[in-house]
Design a protein around this motif. Structure first.
Motif, mmCIF file in Angstrom:
data_model
loop_
_atom_site.group_PDB
_atom_site.id
_atom_site.type_symbol
_atom_site.label_atom_id
_atom_site.label_comp_id
_atom_site.label_asym_id
_atom_site.label_seq_id
_atom_site.Cartn_x
_atom_site.Cartn_y
_atom_site.Cartn_z
ATOM 1 N N ILE A 242 -21.646 2.806 -49.456
ATOM 2 C CA ILE A 242 -21.969 1.844 -50.345
ATOM 3 C C ILE A 242 -22.341 2.458 -51.632
ATOM 4 C CG2 ILE A 242 -23.587 -0.156 -50.838
ATOM 5 C CD1 ILE A 242 -24.011 -0.454 -48.065
ATOM 6 N N PHE B 27 -23.992 1.869 -55.298
ATOM 7 C CA PHE B 27 -25.074 0.549 -55.970
ATOM 8 C C PHE B 27 -25.648 1.126 -57.116
ATOM 9 C CE2 PHE B 27 -27.672 2.702 -52.699
ATOM 10 C CZ PHE B 27 -28.841 3.063 -53.580
ATOM 11 N N ILE C 12 -24.373 -4.070 -55.758
ATOM 12 C CA ILE C 12 -23.361 -3.259 -55.005
ATOM 13 C C ILE C 12 -22.252 -3.300 -56.101
ATOM 14 C CG2 ILE C 12 -21.949 -3.450 -53.236
ATOM 15 C CD1 ILE C 12 -23.688 -5.134 -51.615
ATOM 16 N N ILE D 99 -17.689 -0.718 -52.099
ATOM 17 C CA ILE D 99 -17.876 -0.275 -50.902
ATOM 18 C C ILE D 99 -16.689 0.287 -50.400
ATOM 19 C CG2 ILE D 99 -18.138 -1.567 -48.556
ATOM 20 C CD1 ILE D 99 -19.444 -3.748 -50.121
ATOM 21 N N GLY E 133 -19.473 -6.684 -46.655
ATOM 22 C CA GLY E 133 -20.061 -6.373 -47.884
ATOM 23 C C GLY E 133 -19.335 -7.090 -49.080
ATOM 24 N N MET F 291 -21.452 -8.876 -52.081
ATOM 25 C CA MET F 291 -20.885 -8.369 -53.444
ATOM 26 C C MET F 291 -20.488 -9.292 -54.569
ATOM 27 S SD MET F 291 -18.250 -4.992 -54.026
ATOM 28 C CE MET F 291 -17.793 -4.567 -55.691
ATOM 29 N N ASN G 231 -26.197 -10.808 -55.907
ATOM 30 C CA ASN G 231 -25.416 -9.452 -55.209
ATOM 31 C C ASN G 231 -26.560 -8.303 -55.098
ATOM 32 O OD1 ASN G 231 -24.154 -6.862 -54.929
ATOM 33 N ND2 ASN G 231 -23.051 -7.143 -56.848
ATOM 34 N N ILE H 102 -28.137 -4.830 -52.570
ATOM 35 C CA ILE H 102 -28.343 -4.148 -51.305
ATOM 36 C C ILE H 102 -29.166 -4.493 -50.550
ATOM 37 C CG2 ILE H 102 -26.862 -1.977 -52.062
ATOM 38 C CD1 ILE H 102 -29.647 -0.632 -52.292
ATOM 39 N N TYR I 239 -24.033 -1.440 -42.348
ATOM 40 C CA TYR I 239 -24.629 -1.909 -43.798
ATOM 41 C C TYR I 239 -26.166 -1.430 -43.894
ATOM 42 C CZ TYR I 239 -20.056 -3.879 -45.147
ATOM 43 O OH TYR I 239 -18.974 -4.027 -45.501
ATOM 44 N N THR J 259 -27.602 1.382 -46.334
ATOM 45 C CA THR J 259 -28.532 0.926 -47.446
ATOM 46 C C THR J 259 -29.984 1.685 -47.367
ATOM 47 O OG1 THR J 259 -27.744 -1.231 -47.309
ATOM 48 C CG2 THR J 259 -29.710 -0.915 -48.241
#
Length: 472
Positions: free
Chosen positions: A406, A408, A415, A418, A432, A436, A441, A443, A460, A464
């Motif tokens: 990811i 970000f 985000i 991905i 994701g 997104m 949006n 994380i 995920y 994160t």
């Protein structure tokens, strides 16, 4: 055959719209137009609906991939290592299940046309003028149709360069390879794009020797560098020999072999060659010269943001307009074209931000920016990673190769991209993607949401937390 025919003067049939091609783009356009109250006819050259996607492209190749993936999984499990002499199977034998899926898809899509009162004509379409489409069978003219609008969704086919004899039984393209009916031990794949990489992983999974010839300096250079490198490493680890920056000089064919001569001086001998270097739009013989439309050198059409060609009542969508040449995008392009045609309002946004789905073994999928792009744009970003080998679900299934990555924004936590490499990546990416594309949006969704355990979706949360640990 058509269920209803509205006869007009001169034995012409009359419709609001004629759609050429019943693949994803044609179906998307036809369904949207029919639901908007238009009287729609669809013309397809095959006897069955579904286009190349159903008959020679996405469906059979992905069904083949699934079979090979199952073989690999069985071979990996000590309980199933005596699965049989699967290495002696021919392509047709491996594809038996695919043919069942193809027929199921044909039946399903046929019902869609029935429910929406769309008339289907089987034959070769020819645009006589901007409001007349002729349909020909092998025996000659079968129907003459007058219409107000036309959608060209005829798809694409493998590009055939001059000098290669694709009629030879050991020279294949990505359509013909599905009919391989003899055993091979070594295959050359020329072209390391999406199709070439997919077939490289399929053939190596079947125990063949594979030479993958790449005309570029790296595999799938539009991917994030780390994902491209992971694919290269995995293919090599499985036994694929990748040759970068190579160009064909000529091909020599024999009764039981082929020899590929490269411009670099290399010579490569194999049982067969699979040519996967580009595709051409199916625009030959459509009569486009009658309406002033000129395809490019690869047979592709140019459209504006409404998917309208230079002729105001003729639209085009799907592979026939080129990039991104994905079934998912083609369907949405067709729907967008249909919306613009039926509403008269030119405010429907073109299809963008499309997730890639590459069905190598394991899969690749991504959406958004790559690290290279973010660096060039000087956007302050951070990286969160989750290695599949650390996830309980991956350890249970044995699919431990891969990662979720990811990207970000360091300040806003938005985000930006991905990227996933691993089993079921094309499914995993949509979690994701949904976050997104949401108004919030961030994380933070992944650490504030409870995921089932054990699941691959847990990647995920792990990624994160990994990324947040890099913030300071």
């Amino acid at each position: 055959m058509p269920r209803k025919k509205d006869i007009v003067a001169g034995n012409f049939l009359k419709y609001d719209v004629v759609v050429l091609g019943s693949g994803p783009a044609g179906e998307g356009a036809a369904m949207k137009l029919a639901k908007s109250g238009k009287r729609v006819a669809i013309v397809d050259q095959r006897d069955q609906l579904g286009g190349n996607c159903t008959h020679v492209g996405t469906i059979p190749s992905k069904a083949l991939r699934q079979t090979v993936s199952s073989i690999i999984r069985y071979q990996r499990d000590p309980m199933f290592q005596k699965v049989g002499e699967w290495k002696q199977f021919t392509m047709k034998q491996v594809l038996r299940n695919a043919h069942k899926v193809i027929q199921q898809q044909v039946d399903t899509h046929s019902r869609f046309y029935d429910r929406n009162n769309i008339d289907v004509f089987h034959g070769r379409a020819y645009i006589q003028d901007k409001s007349t489409v002729l349909v020909f069978s092998d025996d000659g003219l079968t129907e003459s149709i007058i219409c107000k609008q036309i959608v060209i969704a005829t798809g694409s086919r493998p590009y055939h360069p001059q000098g290669l004899d694709f009629e030879h039984p050991r020279v294949f393209d990505s359509d013909k390879i599905l009919d391989l009916d003899y055993s091979v031990h070594k295959v050359i794949i020329y072209g390391a794009g999406v199709i070439g990489c997919e077939y490289a992983s399929i053939f190596i999974g079947l125990g063949l020797k594979v030479d993958l010839i790449n005309t570029q300096p790296k595999l799938l250079s539009y991917l994030d560098d780390e994902i491209s490198d992971a694919l290269s490493y995995h293919l090599r680890e499985q036994g694929v020999l990748i040759r970068h920056n190579e160009q064909i000089d000529h091909l020599e064919t024999g009764d039981d072999h082929v020899v590929l001569y490269m411009q670099s001086g290399k010579k490569i001998k194999a049982d067969a060659i699979l040519w996967c270097n580009g595709r051409s739009g199916n625009t030959d013989g459509l009569g486009l010269e009658n309406v002033g439309i000129t395809p490019n050198s690869r047979g592709q059409l140019t459209v504006n943001e409404q998917y309208q060609t230079e002729v105001d009542n003729i639209y085009a969508a799907g592979d026939v307009i080129g990039w991104p040449s994905l079934a998912s995008a083609a369907y949405d392009q067709g729907r967008c074209a249909g919306t613009n045609m039926s509403s008269g309002e030119k405010n429907v946004k073109p299809v963008t931000d499309i997730p890639t789905g590459i069905y190598t073994i394991p899969e690749i999928s991504s959406i958004g920016k790559t690290e290279q792009q973010l660096t060039e744009e000087k956007i302050p970003y951070e990286v969160g990673q989750s290695s599949f080998r650390h996830l309980a679900r991956a350890q249970i299934t044995g699919d431990t190769v891969g990662e979720l990555k990811i990207l970000f924004h360091r300040d806003t936590l938005e985000i930006l991209g991905i990227h996933c490499f691993g089993n079921n990546a094309a499914e995993i990416i949509h979690i994701g993607q949904a976050v997104m594309k949401s108004p919030k949006n961030s994380i933070m969704y992944f650490v504030e949401t409870t995921f089932n355990y054990p699941t691959m979706a847990e990647a995920y949360r792990v990624a994160t937390l990994n990324g947040m640990n890099r913030l300071f």
